[in-house]
Design an enzyme around this catalytic site. Structure first.
Site, PDB file in Angstrom:
ATOM      1  CB  THR A  47      -0.924  -0.024   1.283  1.00  0.00           C
ATOM      2  OG1 THR A  47      -1.705  -1.192   1.313  1.00  0.00           O
ATOM      3  CG2 THR A  47      -1.882   1.087   1.332  1.00  0.00           C
ATOM      4  CE1 TYR A 110     -16.671  -0.550  -6.190  1.00  0.00           C
ATOM      5  CE2 TYR A 110     -16.478  -2.357  -8.036  1.00  0.00           C
ATOM      6  CZ  TYR A 110     -17.114  -1.236  -7.413  1.00  0.00           C
ATOM      7  OH  TYR A 110     -18.162  -0.647  -7.881  1.00  0.00           O
ATOM      8  NE  ARG A 141      -4.991   1.900   1.782  1.00  0.00           N
ATOM      9  CZ  ARG A 141      -4.431   2.870   1.898  1.00  0.00           C
ATOM     10  NH1 ARG A 141      -3.799   3.580   2.829  1.00  0.00           N
ATOM     11  NH2 ARG A 141      -4.600   3.830   0.383  1.00  0.00           N
ATOM     12  CE  LYS A 164       0.790  -3.803   7.021  1.00  0.00           C
ATOM     13  NZ  LYS A 164       1.238  -3.023   5.777  1.00  0.00           N
ATOM     14  CB  ILE A 206       4.351  -5.110   7.643  1.00  0.00           C
ATOM     15  CG1 ILE A 206       4.972  -6.416   7.851  1.00  0.00           C
ATOM     16  CG2 ILE A 206       4.580  -4.414   6.458  1.00  0.00           C
ATOM     17  CD1 ILE A 206       4.119  -7.216   6.763  1.00  0.00           C
TER      18      ILE A 206
END
Length: 294
Positions: A47, A110, A141, A164, A206
């Protein structure tokens, strides 16, 4: 027994741009600095690396460039996830062939998925991978959350070694740790929750924070893991204002602005991302000066 990909801090590294192309000269310098500062691993094309606006060719070139530049000195983890499972498989196969040490695979965004769909999709990707797979849960996100029971089911796959966790939900992460019971490593995906997740048995983070502060972020993790809890907690709390500044706008807008202020790259992003708002940037720069980063 599954092998831990890394312990400590991995930088979710920015992708420097110049004239709307990847600036490989700056990229190389940034990678070398990260290694010299003692970072434990690098995540490329995540990202923070603006993978969503890289072309297929750029995505592959960036992975190969990072692998070649690092040259085995620390693990390189390649972001290969997609909302299209077939594409994620293609990118995962490429990253494995290019020499990445592991892949980071985000949940479908999405179009999302049911928990059954997540299990089938991640299993298909892991079946195609010759390197360890790290799941990436960031529902803010993607609109898609990996439930603890789903992660526990996926932990049975020999190639799925870690997750993660960027859900921000400590109760969920505690339940995840209980259910996976050591069969899957857990990494914090939020810099403000490194200590809480390490306390639940996590292996590290991370990190976005480690772009400008690799040594401090790695030290924070290793102090905790070595039993220096009080010092680690102190560092976590002292860094909260800067972490807040790095996330006052959508990642990686502030991170790239911070790295540009430090002279590592141009402050260039791809639309729909735009440069940091002036008032936010001024506050971040003030904190960076207090931390002697600039």
């Amino acid at each position: 027994m599954k092998k831990t990909v890394f312990t400590g801090a991995a930088t979710a590294i920015i992708t420097p741009f110049k004239d709307n192309k990847i600036d490989y000269e700056s990229f190389a310098r940034l990678i070398e600095w990260q290694i010299s500062e003692g970072i434990d691993a690098i995540v490329v094309c995540g990202t923070t690396g603006e993978a969503s606006t890289l072309t297929d060719e750029e995505h592959k070139e960036a992975i190969k460039f990072a692998v070649d530049t690092v040259a085995g000195r620390i693990p390189v983890i390649a972001g290969t996830g997609s909302n299209d499972t077939d594409y994620a498989i293609e990118m995962t196969k490429f990253a494995c062939e290019a020499g990445a040490d592991a892949v980071l695979v985000v949940t479908p965004y999405y179009n999302k998925a049911t928990q059954k769909g997540l299990i089938k999709s991640f299993t298909a990707i892991a079946d195609a991978s010759t390197k360890p797979v790290i799941l990436y849960n960031v529902p803010s996100r993607t609109g898609c959350n990996i439930l603890p029971t789903t992660a526990a089911a996926l932990a049975k796959h020999e190639n799925i070694v870690a997750i993660k966790e960027a859900s921000g939900n400590i109760s969920q992460i505690a339940e995840l740790a209980r259910l996976v019971d050591g069969k899957m490593d857990i990494y914090s995906g939020n810099d403000d929750q490194i200590i809480p997740i390490l306390a639940l048995g996590g292996k590290g983070v991370i990190s976005v924070l480690s772009n400008p502060m690799p040594r401090a972020t790695s030290k924070l993790c290793h102090n905790f893991l070595d039993g220096n809890i009080a010092e680690s907690r102190k560092d976590q709390l002292e860094l909260l204002p800067f972490i807040g500044a790095l996330f006052c706008e959508v990642n990686p807008i502030p991170a790239k602005a911070a790295m540009a202020e430090m002279g590592f790259c141009e402050n260039s992003l791809r639309l729909p991302l735009t440069e940091m708002e002036d008032d936010h940037k001024a506050k971040m720069i003030e904190i960076m000066k207090e931390l002697d980063l600039i």
